[in-house]
Structures are given as structure tokens and as C-alpha cells.
Design an enzyme around this catalytic site. Structure first.
Site, mmCIF file in Angstrom:
data_model
loop_
_atom_site.group_PDB
_atom_site.id
_atom_site.type_symbol
_atom_site.label_atom_id
_atom_site.label_comp_id
_atom_site.label_asym_id
_atom_site.label_seq_id
_atom_site.Cartn_x
_atom_site.Cartn_y
_atom_site.Cartn_z
ATOM 1 N N ASP A 112 32.020 55.624 42.193
ATOM 2 C CA ASP A 112 32.314 54.848 43.524
ATOM 3 C C ASP A 112 31.424 55.925 44.408
ATOM 4 O O ASP A 112 30.826 57.800 44.169
ATOM 5 C CB ASP A 112 33.604 55.147 43.657
ATOM 6 C CG ASP A 112 34.495 55.029 43.638
ATOM 7 O OD1 ASP A 112 34.464 53.458 43.184
ATOM 8 O OD2 ASP A 112 35.675 54.780 43.179
ATOM 9 N N HIS A 151 29.484 50.995 37.590
ATOM 10 C CA HIS A 151 30.038 52.003 39.088
ATOM 11 C C HIS A 151 30.587 53.068 38.905
ATOM 12 O O HIS A 151 31.758 53.150 37.970
ATOM 13 C CB HIS A 151 29.739 51.383 40.070
ATOM 14 C CG HIS A 151 30.600 50.730 40.882
ATOM 15 N ND1 HIS A 151 31.454 49.822 40.203
ATOM 16 C CD2 HIS A 151 31.541 51.005 41.886
ATOM 17 C CE1 HIS A 151 32.838 49.774 40.543
ATOM 18 N NE2 HIS A 151 32.688 50.508 41.589
ATOM 19 N N HIS A 206 33.998 52.527 36.714
ATOM 20 C CA HIS A 206 34.588 51.772 36.230
ATOM 21 C C HIS A 206 34.111 49.971 36.344
ATOM 22 O O HIS A 206 33.022 50.410 37.085
ATOM 23 C CB HIS A 206 35.993 51.993 36.896
ATOM 24 C CG HIS A 206 35.445 51.806 38.197
ATOM 25 N ND1 HIS A 206 35.019 53.178 38.614
ATOM 26 C CD2 HIS A 206 36.246 51.688 39.157
ATOM 27 C CE1 HIS A 206 35.268 53.676 40.060
ATOM 28 N NE2 HIS A 206 35.193 51.619 40.220
#
Length: 285
Positions: free
Chosen positions: A109, A107, A261
Site C-alpha cells: 500500500d 502491491h 497482497h
């Protein structure tokens, strides 16, 4: 590293790439100290070059953590995640025997925000003796290596993003439907381009993720699901990745506009305690 990036790196800094595509360890800097103009510019340019920067042995206070991040923009307050006492901008991310790690999804953030984040700065406070690494993926490479056919399918398309899994967590914590509806009003679903143009580098990056993207706007749902599955899978290609082994007082600073990440949750029941500060970005185009 590009010639332009080499020119702006002060002699005091060292740059050690983790892979040819993404990730570099930065040495010769003490983040307890304020950044001078040259170092601040160098860090920003290195972030644009490598997408994620790593700093070892940075025994910083919370105030120093916040000060470092503020060099690059205003800071957000996360409406759903727990924050550190007296520091609303600092996410307190702790996993232990009673709270397993759950960030094990590729994903970027807060893409459910109208203006998703520029980047995040994560400080390792306590780490497990083994495991708990974080992987990062280069989303420029993820886009650039798509087939021409897939690129044509997603050209100009948008996808809807939502904080759906936080809504589930709120219900588990016993929040009322009225309270949840208030959060829905504050943070409505938002449409972002599937391929965004980075506002600084002007490069195109794939901008959908399995955590927050719901469907492709204007596409039949089964076709959307199949295409998104293919797009999500690009982050898992090893050639686009680096992997970081945390140590106490390590710091990672990543560009959410150009990377995704994945926090590896392989350390239960050991403790992994991190603190994250997130820099406000702008609306993707």
C-alpha cells in the site's frame, strides 16, 4: 514460530499459522476491548514474525477499528480513495455489480508516498457468498531466493514510485488538469530502494510492485522493464504465499514493509464491502 515470539505470547492468545512462511490466525482476543501492554507487544511481535495476522468474529465499531490500529502508530488519510462518512482515516472499499473489483495486482500500500505505510488493518463488513479472497506474499522470501546474479544487479539500486493509476481515475471523474497538478505537487514521485531493510527486523525485503513502481533509476528503460517484470513475478510464487478466505467481521492486519497482497476479483456481481485503516510508516532505507 521463533523462540522469541513464543516467549512473548500471553497464554490467552492462540496462534495458528496458515503456512510456514507467512500468515497466522490469532484467537483468544476481543478487539472491541483496549489492548493491555503485554497483548499490544505480542501482536506487534507476531506481526513481525508472520507478516500478516488474521482475526475472526470481530464485530467492532469504526471507533474500535481506529483504536486498534492506533496502538501501532498514527493513521494516514488517503488523498485519492473514498473514505467513510465522518471518518477520513477509514477507506470505504465497496465493489458490486456497478463497480467491479480492481485491486487484483500484487502491491504494497501507498508506496508512492515519501513515507509509505507501516501496515493496514482491513475489516470485512459484507462479503460475497463465494470468492473475494486475499492473497499475501512474503517479500523477505522473495528477496532471499533471488539468484546471486539478480541480487548483484539490484544491490544499491532505487526505483521510482508514482500514483499513476489514481491520476487516470481522477481524469475519468472529470477533475481538471489544474486539480491534478495540485495533487502532483502534494505527492511528487519518489525513489525507494529496490531492496529495503525492515526498520524493526533488520531483514531485507524486495520492495517494488506492479501497481506503483515505474522504473529503475539509472537503468536503460528496456532493461528496467525486463528486470522489474522478473522481480514482480516473485510475489506470485505459491511457496511465498498464504490465502485468506474472508467471513463477515474478519480482520486482517498486514505489514506493508515485508509483504504484498492481491485482492482476488472473482465475485462479480456480488457485493464485497470492506473498511481499511492504514498506519503511517517511515521512509524506506
Amino acid at each position: 514460530m521463533s523462540e522469541a515470539a513464543i516467549k512473548i505470547v500471553p497464554e490467552t492468545l492462540s496462534v495458528s499459522p496458515l503456512t510456514p512462511a507467512i500468515g497466522a490466525k490469532i484467537g483468544g482476543i476481543d478487539l472491541r476491548q483496549p489492548l493491555d501492554a503485554a497483548t499490544k507487544s505480542a501482536i506487534r511481535n507476531l506481526l513481525l514474525e508472520w507478516k500478516v495476522l488474521f482475526f475472526r468474529d470481530q464485530d467492532i465499531t469504526t471507533e474500535q477499528h481506529l483504536a486498534f490500529a492506533r496502538n501501532f502508530g498514527d493513521l494516514e488519510i488517503h488523498p485519492f480513495a473514498p473514505h467513510k462518512k465522518d471518518y477520513p482515516e477509514v477507506l470505504a472499499i465497496t465493489h458490486d455489480k456497478d463497480n467491479k473489483g480492481r485491486e487484483k495486482t500484487w502491491h504494497s500500500d501507498v508506496t508512492w508516498r515519501v513515507d509509505p505505510s507501516l501496515g493496514s488493518v482491513l475489516h470485512a463488513i459484507e462479503i460475497p457468498p463465494h470468492g473475494g479472497d486475499t492473497l499475501f506474499a512474503d517479500m523477505y522470501a522473495a528477496y532471499e531466493n533471488l539468484s546471486d546474479q539478480v541480487k548483484a544487479k539490484i544491490e544499491g539500486k532505487k526505483a521510482l514510485h508514482d500514483f499513476a493509476h489514481f491520476r487516470v481515475a481522477m481524469r475519468k471523474r472529470g477533475l481538471s488538469e489544474e486539480q491534478i497538478e495540485e495533487m502532483n505537487r502534494k505527492y511528487p514521485t519518489v525513489e525507494h530502494p529496490i531492496v529495503r531493510t525492515h526498520p524493526e527486523t533488520k531483514r531485507k525485503a524486495l520492495y517494488v510492485n506492479a501497481a506503483f513502481t515505474q522504473y529503475i533509476v539509472g537503468m536503460e528503460r528496456d532493461q528496467s522493464t525486463a528486470l522489474l517484470k522478473h522481480l514482480y513475478a516473485q510475489a506470485a510464487i505459491p511457496e511465498y504465499q498464504c490465502r485468506f478466505r474472508w467471513k463477515k467481521n474478519s480482520i486482517a492486519f498486514w505489514d506493508n514493509r515485508a509483504s504484498q497482497h492481491y485482492a482476488v476479483s472473482d465475485y462479480w456481481p456480488a457485493v464485497r464491502r470492506m473498511e481499511r485503516v492504514t498506519i503511517i510508516g517511515d521512509r524506506p532505507t
